[in-house]
Structures are given as C-alpha cells and as structure tokens.
Design a protein around this motif. Structure first.
Motif, PDB file in Angstrom:
ATOM      1  N   SER A 155     -62.696 -41.506  51.120  1.00 25.35           N
ATOM      2  CA  SER A 155     -61.381 -42.104  50.895  1.00 25.35           C
ATOM      3  C   SER A 155     -61.474 -43.536  50.365  1.00 25.35           C
ATOM      4  O   SER A 155     -60.498 -44.267  50.382  1.00 25.35           O
ATOM      5  N   PHE A 168     -61.717 -46.767  47.828  1.00 23.05           N
ATOM      6  CA  PHE A 168     -61.220 -47.178  46.519  1.00 23.05           C
ATOM      7  C   PHE A 168     -62.363 -47.808  45.718  1.00 23.05           C
ATOM      8  O   PHE A 168     -62.958 -48.789  46.165  1.00 23.05           O
ATOM      9  N   THR A 221     -56.043 -41.059  46.418  1.00 22.29           N
ATOM     10  CA  THR A 221     -57.406 -41.596  46.414  1.00 22.29           C
ATOM     11  C   THR A 221     -58.290 -40.850  45.420  1.00 22.29           C
ATOM     12  O   THR A 221     -59.078 -41.457  44.697  1.00 22.29           O
ATOM     13  N   HIS A 244     -54.666 -45.993  52.729  1.00 26.34           N
ATOM     14  CA  HIS A 244     -55.066 -44.764  52.059  1.00 26.34           C
ATOM     15  C   HIS A 244     -55.880 -43.853  52.950  1.00 26.34           C
ATOM     16  O   HIS A 244     -55.944 -42.653  52.708  1.00 26.34           O
TER      17      HIS A 244
END
Length: 352
Positions: free
Chosen positions: A120, A122, A164, A245
């Motif tokens: 997950s 970024f 994501t 997220h």
C-alpha cells in the motif's frame, strides 16, 4: 556472507552521520507493487544473478507479525535482511525508515539497498524520503530508482477499487510486468491498455522465471520521481480519498500453538481446501503452518501459492517454538474479519 534477519518494531537508535563511509555511496532501489504482485520473487531472481562479492541488504516493510517474505528472502547472497512491520514506510513509519536505512549503511556499508515496500506504499512519497536522506548524508546514500511490479493476472481487478494500485503504476521509474506469461494475449493487451492510460511514459519490461530481467536493466536509473510527491498526493485526493491509504487494506493474524491439543493441521485435507474457497476480496494469506517437527512457510496470493519447508537451520529458534499455525490474512476492509473467523473455525486458534 550468511544473511541476518532483524525486525524493527520500534524506534531504532540514531546513527551519527559523520561516521558513515562517504567514499562509497550506497544506492537505494525502491520496489513497490500491490499485495501479491510478486516483488519478493522478482528480488530473489535479481539476487541470484549478482556476483558473490556484491553486497546487498534487503529492507522489507510488512503488514502483520509474520516475517514470511524475509524468511523466503533469506539466502547466502544477501548481507542482511531488516524488517519494518505493522505500518507503511511512506507515511506512518517515516522515522523508522530513515533510521533503518542509516543503520544498514553504518552496519553493512553495502553496495546496494533494496527497499521492498508494503503493498500500500506511495512511490513518490518513498522516493522523496530517500532523496531527503541523500541530502542529509551528503551523498553517502543515494536514490537510484522506484520500480513497480504489476501482477498481470489480477491488476485489472483491483485497479478499479484501489487508488494505491493506480498511484504505483503512475508514479514510477519502471514498470515490471510480472506473470505476463500466465495470461492470454488478449488479457495482456487489456492490462497494457489500463497501464498506458495511467502512464504512457514509463518503460514497461516483462519478467518471468524462465526469462528473468537482468540487474543491469533495473539498476542505475537515476530517479527524479521524488519531485512528484505533491502531485501524487493531489491525485489521491482527486479520487475522493481523504483517509489514509492504508485503510484500503485490512490485515488480521491468526495464531495457534501446540498446547491446544487439537489434531495436527493437515494441509491437503484442511488448509488447502479452505484457501480454495477464498474470494477475490482476499488478496493474500501468508505465514507458518505445520506439525512438529516440520513447519512450512505459506505464501498465498490471489489463488496461487507456494509452500516451502522452514530451513533446518531455523527450526530450533525460540520464535518458532510451539508454533503450529501463524497466519496473516490481507484483503478488502470489511471482508477480512469475516473470512478470518471462518479460518478460525477450520483450524482453531486466536485472531489478533
């Protein structure tokens, strides 16, 4: 050098930056990709191609308390394996990431660090963190590239529900198409159409066990992705996501010891049939299962799995004593609890 596994589940001591070896910059390659995309398998294939004298440390960010990926990654070709558990290094565990990278540089001074992020994470936010560390250490550590691994079997399924997954495909220096050899030409074209819609500028390379990518293709990319961190966060907000997220993915663990006086866990008759019933909303199940004296490492993702016997050299370690089932289940929020309870009904144990 034999690999060493250490788990970072709390603050690590600060490292005096002035004591780092600045004569030998250590590049950091960041690996992203959604849960079950095959990041660990790809890293293993890269490690097998490196010269024995080339020192690599793998830093892994995992959900749950089962260090399955690190056990699978443990091999003589790695100078060390470190873990950051129960959180995402691109946001909630920023301080731990910085300290872990500095500690690796100080302790091993490797030729390269491979940072395998959670499913997950970024990409641009991670690139920015490593870039900041590059400035702080005056070049003793450098950002090489962010590489995203795409699961060609399942990408078009979870892309619709996961911002994501879209961010990882859009913000990256290279996309590795994994499992492309396991889909039809039409399915692969569909995946490519989705990817080109998100990102038509980044190179996309195919990887398979029979035709693995060379380290020379993946190393030395000189990323500029760190400059797009704010753009990435704005994109996430435009999708209507205001919460963190990591809320996309729920993770629960199940533990069962030998003291429960239940029958031994039979893989063929108990666990494998249960896993075959899991829906697409459950992304991954990983952990340890077996009966004394054998313990197996389970790595299940989207209906495919590997079952590897725990190396003999690790069986006597205290952390495995009394363990019969220790699994982590990951998937859509709201689905994992339901299926974890069903798994508990099959094998017993405690959910935590």
């Amino acid at each position: 050098m034999a690999s060493k596994i250490s788990t970072l589940d709390g603050p690590t001591p600060d490292v005096d930056i002035s004591t780092l070896d600045h004569s030998k910059p250590t590049p950091v390659t960041v690996w992203t990709g959604y849960l079950g995309s095959g990041k660990t398998s790809l890293i293993l294939s890269i490690l097998k191609q490196l010269k024995p004298e080339y020192k690599v440390v793998v830093l892994k960010n995992e959900f749950g308390d089962v260090e399955v990926d690190s056990l699978l990654t443990s091999s003589p070709s790695i100078s060390g394996v470190s873990e950051i558990q129960n959180g995402c290094v691109c946001c909630t565990l920023v301080g731990q990431l910085r300290n872990a990278l500095l500690d690796i540089k100080k302790q091993f001074n490797p030729d390269r660090i491979l940072l395998e992020s959670s499913g997950s994470a970024f990409p641009a936010a991670l690139a920015w963190q490593v870039r900041e560390l590059e400035r702080e250490t005056r070049g003793a550590m450098t950002l090489d590239a962010v590489i995203t691994v795409v699961d060609c079997i399942n990408f078009t399924g979870y892309e619709d529900t996961s911002p994501t997954a879209k961010m990882q495909a859009k913000y990256t220096d290279m996309i590795v198409l994994n499992k492309w050899d396991l889909v039809s030409d039409r399915q692969l074209d569909t995946v490519l159409d989705h990817l080109y819609t998100l990102n038509d500028e980044t190179p996309m390379l195919r990887h398979s066990p029979s035709s693995p990518l060379s380290p020379s293709v993946l190393f030395g990319l000189d990323s500029k992705l760190f400059s797009r961190k704010d753009e990435e966060l704005l994109d996430f907000a435009k999708m209507g996501w205001s919460e963190g997220h990591t809320d996309e993915v729920e993770s629960l663990g199940l533990w069962r010891g030998r003291g429960e006086r239940r029958p031994g866990l039979d893989w063929d008759r108990v666990l494998q049939p249960f896993l075959a019933t899991l829906p697409s909303s459950i992304y991954r199940v990983k952990g340890l299962n077996g009966t004394d004296p054998r313990l197996y490492i389970l790595n299940w993702a989207f209906g495919r799995y590997t079952l590897t016997e725990l190396p003999e050299g690790l069986r006597g370690e205290e952390r495995f004593e009394g363990v019969e089932v220790r699994l982590t289940m990951m998937g859509e929020r709201g689905e994992v609890r339901k299926w974890a309870e069903r798994l508990k009904g099959v094998v017993g144990g405690l959910i935590r």
